[in-house]
Write an enzyme that holds these catalytic residues in place. Structure first.
Site, mmCIF file in Angstrom:
data_model
loop_
_atom_site.group_PDB
_atom_site.id
_atom_site.type_symbol
_atom_site.label_atom_id
_atom_site.label_comp_id
_atom_site.label_asym_id
_atom_site.label_seq_id
_atom_site.Cartn_x
_atom_site.Cartn_y
_atom_site.Cartn_z
ATOM 1 N N ASP A 18 -8.530 0.865 -24.982
ATOM 2 C CA ASP A 18 -8.956 0.755 -23.668
ATOM 3 C C ASP A 18 -9.139 2.076 -23.009
ATOM 4 O OD1 ASP A 18 -8.502 -1.793 -23.197
ATOM 5 O OD2 ASP A 18 -6.472 -1.808 -22.797
ATOM 6 N N PRO A 59 0.865 -1.200 -0.022
ATOM 7 C CA PRO A 59 0.037 -0.073 -0.037
ATOM 8 C C PRO A 59 1.147 1.181 0.003
ATOM 9 C CG PRO A 59 -0.142 -1.244 2.321
ATOM 10 C CD PRO A 59 0.621 -2.241 1.215
ATOM 11 N N ARG A 117 -2.809 -9.082 -21.060
ATOM 12 C CA ARG A 117 -3.538 -8.880 -21.876
ATOM 13 C C ARG A 117 -3.100 -8.045 -22.903
ATOM 14 N NH1 ARG A 117 -6.171 -4.014 -21.543
ATOM 15 N NH2 ARG A 117 -8.040 -4.622 -22.963
ATOM 16 N N GLU A 132 2.524 -7.675 8.305
ATOM 17 C CA GLU A 132 2.685 -6.049 8.083
ATOM 18 C C GLU A 132 3.847 -5.835 6.983
ATOM 19 O OE1 GLU A 132 0.190 -5.509 10.878
ATOM 20 O OE2 GLU A 132 1.634 -3.870 10.279
#
Ligand SMILES: CN1CCCC[C@@H]1Cn1ccc2ccc(-c3n[nH]c(N)c3C#N)cc21
Length: 243
Positions: free
Chosen positions: A173, A88, A158, A115
């Site tokens: 896209d 994160p 992809r 963690e």
């Protein structure tokens, strides 16, 4: 492209062998190996974590286990990978990241849990000249890196030549031109009293292209004004500005 994933939950990555990605593997466009981190433990409990220095909640993943695992997996193929560590605290993973990584010969994903992974694992890899990307798939907190790897591998694979039946799909896209995609419609012409926009049934390709561009601009302005603001001047033509 070779993709290696190191994780304590190999089963979490099973979806990578389904559908489009599964077909890419079967077609030999991608080689995928998922490795169980616990294979590089040497104690009866197969411990992969320990208490954090400095105190605090939770546990941190041990550098010794990760170091041995990375060294062993790196040695299995002569190609030097981009090492990707989902976190994160990472730089945002975007379509541009996916396009950059799609040009790599090899990707190695290190899935943390608890963690996170002792920072010295990344520092050691970078110190040996290995490219390491610490990336985040979004501003929310997951329990581990595996879900992020599913997302990133799909976004990258992809884009590989031969994977998508229609290469134009990737070129059109969302984000590829900096805008969100507009609405899409199929048969029937009217459904629960809602009609398909007439221009899409007109056969007038110029008008259809203009309508689709306007809907993409409208949706981007409403939902992601940050993307619109980030577009280079040259990206919007006179008709766009008139919108
Ligand atoms: C919650 N718990 C204590 C706070 C720090 C994170 C930890 C959990 N956790 C452990 C490894 C790990 C890897 C990725 C992510 C992750 N969360 N959100 C993203 N966009 C992610 C990515 N990409 C979370 C992870």
């Amino acid at each position: 492209m070779r993709i290696d994933v190191i994780t304590i939950f190999p089963g979490y990555l099973a979806p990578l062998r389904e559908a489009l990605l599964g077909r890419a593997i079967a077609a030999g466009l991608v080689d995928l190996d998922v490795h169980d981190l616990r294979d590089w433990t040497h104690d009866v409990h197969q411990a992969v974590d320990d208490a954090p220095y400095g105190g605090g909640p939770g546990m941190v993943m041990r550098p010794q286990v990760w170091g041995e695992a990375l060294d062993a997996v790196l040695a299995r193929d002569a190609r030097t990978p981009r090492i990707v560590v989902p976190t994160p605290a990472g730089r945002p993973f975007t379509q541009a990241t996916a396009q950059e990584w799609a040009g790599a010969e090899r990707l190695l994903f290190a899935c943390g849990r608890y963690e996170g992974i002792d920072q010295r694992v990344v520092d050691d890899a970078r110190g040996r000249g290995l490219p390491v990307d610490e990336v985040s798939i979004g501003d929310y907190v997951l329990v581990g890196g595996e879900a992020a790897v599913l997302v990133m591998v799909e976004a990258v694979v992809r884009l590989l030549p031969g994977v998508l039946g229609n290469p134009a799909s990737a070129e059109q896209d969302s984000f590829s031109d900096g805008l969100l995609e507009g609405p899409a419609y199929t048969r029937p012409e009217t459904w629960r009293g809602l009609a398909v926009p007439e221009v899409l049934r007109s056969g007038n390709h110029a008008a259809i292209a203009r309508w689709r561009r306007d809907r993409a601009l409208e949706r981007t302005a409403q939902r992601r004004p940050d993307l619109l603001a980030a577009l280079p001047e040259r990206a919007l033509d006179k008709a766009d500005r008139a919108f």
